[in-house]
Write a protein that holds these residues in place. Sequence first.
Motif, short mmCIF file in Angstrom:
data_model
loop_
_atom_site.label_atom_id
_atom_site.label_comp_id
_atom_site.label_asym_id
_atom_site.label_seq_id
_atom_site.Cartn_x
_atom_site.Cartn_y
_atom_site.Cartn_z
N VAL A 157 19.81 8.13 -5.28
CA VAL A 157 18.36 7.96 -5.34
C VAL A 157 18.03 6.55 -5.79
N ARG A 158 16.88 6.04 -5.34
CA ARG A 158 16.37 4.77 -5.85
C ARG A 158 14.95 5.00 -6.33
N PRO A 159 14.83 5.46 -7.59
CA PRO A 159 13.55 5.94 -8.11
C PRO A 159 12.43 4.91 -8.01
N ALA A 160 12.76 3.61 -8.07
CA ALA A 160 11.69 2.61 -8.03
C ALA A 160 10.89 2.71 -6.74
N LEU A 161 11.58 2.97 -5.62
CA LEU A 161 10.86 3.12 -4.35
C LEU A 161 9.97 4.36 -4.39
N CYS A 162 10.45 5.43 -4.99
CA CYS A 162 9.63 6.65 -5.13
C CYS A 162 8.37 6.33 -5.92
N GLU A 163 8.55 5.56 -7.00
CA GLU A 163 7.39 5.21 -7.83
C GLU A 163 6.39 4.37 -7.06
N ASP A 164 6.91 3.41 -6.27
CA ASP A 164 6.01 2.57 -5.48
C ASP A 164 5.21 3.42 -4.50
N ALA A 165 5.91 4.34 -3.83
CA ALA A 165 5.25 5.18 -2.84
C ALA A 165 4.22 6.09 -3.50
N LEU A 166 4.61 6.66 -4.63
CA LEU A 166 3.70 7.56 -5.34
C LEU A 166 2.43 6.83 -5.76
N ARG A 167 2.65 5.61 -6.23
CA ARG A 167 1.50 4.86 -6.70
C ARG A 167 0.58 4.51 -5.53
N LEU A 168 1.16 4.12 -4.41
CA LEU A 168 0.34 3.86 -3.21
C LEU A 168 -0.43 5.11 -2.82
N GLY A 169 0.25 6.25 -2.88
CA GLY A 169 -0.39 7.51 -2.53
C GLY A 169 -1.55 7.83 -3.46
N ARG A 170 -1.31 7.62 -4.76
CA ARG A 170 -2.38 7.91 -5.73
C ARG A 170 -3.57 6.99 -5.52
N ILE A 171 -3.30 5.70 -5.23
CA ILE A 171 -4.40 4.77 -4.97
C ILE A 171 -5.16 5.22 -3.72
N LEU A 172 -4.41 5.58 -2.69
CA LEU A 172 -5.04 6.03 -1.45
C LEU A 172 -5.91 7.26 -1.68
N ALA A 173 -5.44 8.17 -2.53
CA ALA A 173 -6.22 9.38 -2.82
C ALA A 173 -7.53 9.05 -3.51
N GLU A 174 -7.53 7.95 -4.29
CA GLU A 174 -8.78 7.52 -4.93
C GLU A 174 -9.71 6.85 -3.91
N LEU A 175 -9.11 6.15 -2.94
CA LEU A 175 -9.91 5.43 -1.95
C LEU A 175 -10.45 6.35 -0.87
N ALA A 176 -9.69 7.38 -0.54
CA ALA A 176 -10.10 8.30 0.52
C ALA A 176 -10.03 9.73 0.00
N PRO A 177 -10.90 10.04 -0.98
CA PRO A 177 -10.76 11.32 -1.71
C PRO A 177 -11.08 12.56 -0.88
N THR A 178 -11.68 12.37 0.29
CA THR A 178 -12.05 13.56 1.06
C THR A 178 -11.03 13.89 2.15
N GLU A 179 -9.94 13.13 2.21
CA GLU A 179 -8.93 13.38 3.23
C GLU A 179 -7.89 14.37 2.71
N PRO A 180 -7.88 15.59 3.23
CA PRO A 180 -6.97 16.60 2.67
C PRO A 180 -5.49 16.21 2.77
#
Lengths: 369, 115
Positions: A157-180
Motif C-alpha cells: 500500500v502507499r497510504p499517501a496516495l490514498c490520503e491525496d485521493a480522499l482529500r480531493l474527494g472530500r473537497i469535491l463533496a463540498e464543491l458539489a454537495p448535491t451529486e450523489p
Amino acid sequence: MPEKPGAWLMGTAKHRAIDLIRRRQTLERKHEEIGRDIERAQESTDPDAAIDEHIGDDLLGLIFMACHPVLSKDARVALTLRVLGGLTTEEIARGFLVPVATIAQRIVRAKRTLTEAHIRFEVPRGAEREARLASVLEVIYLIFNEGYSATAGEDWVRPALCEDALRLGRILAELAPTEPEVHGLVALMEIQASRLRARLGPSGEPVLLLDQDRSRWDRLLIRRGLGALDRAERLAKAMGPYALQAAIAACHARSATAAETDWPRIVALYDAVAELAPSPVIELNRAVAVGMAFGPAAGLDLVDALVSAPSLKAYHLLPAVRGDLLRKLGRSAEARAEFERAASLTENVVERKLLQRRAAECGAEEMAG
Amino acid sequence: MRVLVLAKEDHQSEAAKPPTPETMAEFQKFNEELVKAGVVLGDGRLYPSSQAKRLRFDGKKRTVIDGPFAETKELVAGYWLWQVRSIDEALEWLKRAPFNAGTYEIRQIFEFEGM
C-alpha cells in the motif's frame, strides 16, 4: 473600485483559492498556465457579488478541466495531482514509480492537449455534466486505488496516495454537495481507507479482508464513510456504481467478525453494480461473494465463465480467486497451479510472496491428501 | 498525516461562558473554510474541568481526582482532528484562525509508516 477590476478580482480570487487548496505556487501557476480563459471570462463580472461563488466554481472548473476526457487516464491523474493535489512532479513520480521526466512530459502534453482542443474552463451543466463528472470520479478513484493496492513495486500500500485521493474527494463533496455519486465515492474511499492499518501484518505482509483484525479498523473513517453513504442514498433516486460499492464496503464495516458478513446482501449489491457498470472485474468480485454466500462450487462456476475474458488475461486476481475456490473444494493440485500463475502475473513484490506462500500451502495439502 | 490541534484557552473555557455570537460566527466561518479544504476530520469542545475526573495509576493503586484542576493554562478546552500534508500546512491554517487569546498546540498522530 480598483483600476483593473478583472485583474483585481483574479488577485483576490487567487488569494481566496490559495486558502482553499493551500499551495500558493500551484494555484498561481495553475491559473496562469491552464486557466488563461477565466481571466477573460471574469473581466465583465461584478467582483463584489461574484467572488464567493467564483472561488468554488474556479476550483470545480479546474477539477473538470484536469479530468477532461480528451486527456488520457495517465495524463488526467498526473494533472489532477499536480494542479489540485498540489503535489510536485517528483512526488507524483514517486507515487506511481515512474521516472520524473515521464510525469513532467505527461503534464506538459496534457496542457498542450487542453489548449489545442480549445477546452474551455467551465463547470459543465446539463447532460454533459454527468459524463464529465464520471471522468473526475474515475481519476480520483484511480489515484486512491494505486495507493490502496499498489500495482507494482515493493510496497503493498502507499497510504499517501490514498490520503491525496480522499482529500480531493472530500473537497469535491463540498464543491458539489448535491451529486450523489460524489458522496458515494467518498464513502467508498473512507470505508476502504479505514482498513489500511489492518491490511499490513507485523512485517509488512498483506493481510486480506477476511483475515484482518477488525479492531484495527479506523472507526472514525468508517463513521465518516457511513455518513457519506447515507448522504448518497438520500440524494439519489437510485444508487450509482460508487454508492453501491460503498454499500458493499459498508456490509463488511458493519460486521463485527468475518463470519457475520451478510454475503447474500453483498451478492445482491454486486448484481446491481454489474447491471449499471458491467465489467469482468466486478463479475470476479461477485463470484467471490457468491462463493461465500452459496458455496465454493457456485463461485467457481462463475469464475470459470470469466477465464476467457480478454481483459482479465493478465489479471492476477483471476487465478488467485480461482485458486482459492479450488482449494476450498479440496482440489489442491489445481489450486497450487492457479496460485503459481497468479504469482507470476503480479508486478507487486509483496503480493507475489503472498501468492507463492498460498501455492506452497496447497502443495503441502496435496502431499497430505 | 493526521494532527490533533489542542485548544488551551486559559481561563475563558473554565469560566464556561458561552462565546459571543460574533466570535462564534467568525469561528464558524473559519471552520467552514477548513472543512471545504478537506482538512477537518472531527472536532469537539470540552466542558470545564469542574465536571472532569482524573484517574492516577500507581502500580495497582488507582486514585480519583475530582475537577476543577488548578493548571488552567494547560487545560485542554477543545480539539480538532485535521488531515494535512505536513505540520507546516497545519501551522499555516492555524495562523489564520480568528483567535485573539490562548495557546493552540499541533500534535502529529502516530500512524503506521508512510501514513
